[in-house]
Design an enzyme around this catalytic site. Structure first.
Site, PDB file in Angstrom:
ATOM      1  CD  GLU A   1      69.760  83.746 103.730  1.00  0.00           C
ATOM      2  OE1 GLU A   1      69.861  83.571 102.762  1.00  0.00           O
ATOM      3  OE2 GLU A   1      68.567  82.946 104.259  1.00  0.00           O
TER       4      GLU A   1
ATOM      5  N   GLY B   1      64.033  82.068 104.747  1.00  0.00           N
ATOM      6  CA  GLY B   1      65.339  83.301 105.433  1.00  0.00           C
ATOM      7  C   GLY B   1      64.705  83.905 105.065  1.00  0.00           C
ATOM      8  CD  GLU B   2      62.406  86.456 101.907  1.00  0.00           C
ATOM      9  OE1 GLU B   2      62.200  87.154 103.137  1.00  0.00           O
ATOM     10  OE2 GLU B   2      61.945  86.371 100.855  1.00  0.00           O
ATOM     11  N   GLY B   3      65.340  86.725 106.763  1.00  0.00           N
ATOM     12  CA  GLY B   3      65.356  86.766 108.438  1.00  0.00           C
ATOM     13  C   GLY B   3      64.162  87.192 109.317  1.00  0.00           C
TER      14      GLY B   3
END
Length: 337
Positions: A162, A304-306
Site C-alpha cells: 500500500e 510499506g509498499e509491499g
C-alpha cells in the site's frame, strides 16, 4: 472474476471460507519426510512448502507467477497533521512506482514478481473519520472490488502492499476497534511523527474509535468507518484470493490492519496468509499475535509498499526449491537405517 455485489455478499463470503486441500497437504508432508535430510531439519521451510501445497491443491507447489499488488489511497485525517508528509506525496509516490523508481520496483524484480500499482481516487480523500465514516457504503464496496479484481487465474502467490499518507493512523484505528485497547497500544511513528504531531495522532485514533466503535458491528462496517480505500482494497484482495485458492503473503502493519476487522469476526480468514515480516512499527508485532501469524523475517523495515513481503517471497522460493528439487532417500540411494 470474483465480485462482491453488496456488503451482505462480502459478509457471506467471509462466513463460507474454503479450507486448504487436505490430500495435497498430506502428500507434501509425506514428501518432506522422504527427502534426504533429517525430518524437520529445514524448519519453517518445510512448513511453507506444506502450506503452499494445501492452498495450491498440489503436492509439489510452484511459484512461477507471483504478483505484488500495491494499492494507493488518500485519507481525510491527513489534514489533522498526523503524518510527517503532505497528502500530495501519495500521488508523487504512485508516479515513482509507475516509473520504476521505488523500493518495491527493485525488490519485486529481485524476487521475480509481477508488480501491479492501483491508485484509488487519489484526488478524493476519504472523510475525516473523527467526524464521519471514512467511506460511504458504495465507496467501500467499490474499493473491495478493486482489490478483488487483481486476483486472476494462474497466480501462484499474491503479495499485498500500500501507499497512502496518514494510512498508519487508519491502520491503528482499525486494529484498536477490532482488538481493543487504546490508541497508545497501536499508534506508532509511521512516517516519523513525534512530539505534538504524535499526540495529535493518538487523539485522532481515540476520537475515531470512540465515534464509530459501537457501530462497527461487522467486518464491512469497521472497514468503511475507520479504514481507507487502499486498506479496503487489500481486504477485498485477501477474500477474493481465498475464494480462488491463492495463498497470500502479507506486508507490514497497514497491510495487516486490512485483516484486523475480518479476523475479529472471522478468525480463519488468516489461514491462507503468510506474514512476510514484522515491521518496526510498534503495533505490528502486537497485531501479528492477535492474527495468529508468525513473521518469516524481522529486518526492522517500515516502508510499506509491499517491500517486506517482496523480500520474504525469496524465502518462499527457497522453500519450494528444496521441496521440489531435493531427492528422496530412495532416489538418492541413501540408507534410512
Amino acid at each position: 472474476m470474483i465480485r462482491f455485489i453488496s456488503p451482505a455478499a462480502f459478509e457471506a463470503a467471509l462466513s463460507a471460507l474454503p479450507a486448504p486441500d487436505a490430500d495435497s497437504r498430506a502428500a507434501a508432508a509425506e514428501r518432506q519426510n522422504d527427502l534426504t535430510k533429517p525430518v524437520g531439519s529445514l524448519g519453517r521451510l518445510e512448513d511453507i512448502a506444506v502450506f503452499m501445497a494445501g492452498w495450491q491443491g498440489r503436492a509439489r507447489p510452484v511459484l512461477d507467477r507471483g504478483r505484488v499488488a500495491v494499492f494507493a489511497g488518500n485519507h481525510g485525517v491527513a489534514a489533522r497533521g498526523v503524518s510527517a508528509f503532505p497528502a500530495d506525496v501519495t500521488v508523487q509516490m504512485v508516479a515513482n512506482f509507475q516509473r520504476g523508481g521505488a523500493a518495491i520496483n527493485s525488490l519485486a524484480s529481485a524476487a521475480e514478481l509481477e508488480l501491479v500499482v492501483v491508485p484509488l481516487d487519489l484526488d478524493r480523500p476519504t472523510a475525516d473519520f473523527t467526524q464521519a465514516a471514512a467511506m460511504e457504503e458504495a465507496e467501500c464496496l467499490a474499493a473491495l472490488n478493486v482489490g478483488a479484481a487483481v486476483v486472476e487465474d494462474g497466480l501462484d502467490l499474491l503479495l499485498l502492499g500500500e501507499m497512502g499518507i496518514a494510512n498508519s493512523t487508519a491502520a491503528a484505528a482499525l486494529a484498536c476497534a477490532s482488538f481493543g485497547g487504546t490508541a497508545r497500544d497501536w499508534v506508532g511513528p509511521g512516517t516519523g511523527v513525534q512530539g505534538d504531531a504524535f499526540a495529535t495522532k493518538l487523539a485522532t485514533v481515540d476520537a475515531g474509535v470512540s465515534l464509530h466503535g459501537d457501530a462497527a458491528t461487522s467486518a464491512f462496517e469497521t472497514l468503511r468507518r475507520l479504514g481507507g480505500r487502499e486498506i479496503a482494497a487489500m481486504a477485498g484482495a485477501v477474500v477474493a484470493a481465498r475464494l480462488a485458492g491463492i495463498p497470500v503473503l502479507l506486508d507490514g502493519f497497514i497491510c495487516g490492519s486490512a485483516l484486523a476487522p475480518l479476523a475479529a469476526f472471522h478468525p480463519t480468514i488468516v489461514d491462507h496468509c503468510l506474514a512476510g515480516h514484522c515491521s518496526a512499527e510498534p503495533g505490528h508485532a502486537r497485531l501479528l499475535v492477535r492474527l495468529g501469524l508468525e513473521p518469516l523475517l524481522s529486518l526492522a523495515m517500515r516502508l510499506g509498499e509491499g517491500s517486506g513481503a517482496a523480500v520474504a517471497a525469496n524465502i518462499v522460493r527457497a522453500a519450494l526449491a528444496a521441496h521440489n528439487g531435493m531427492a528422496t532417500f530412495a532416489e538418492a540411494g541413501v540408507s534410512t537405517a
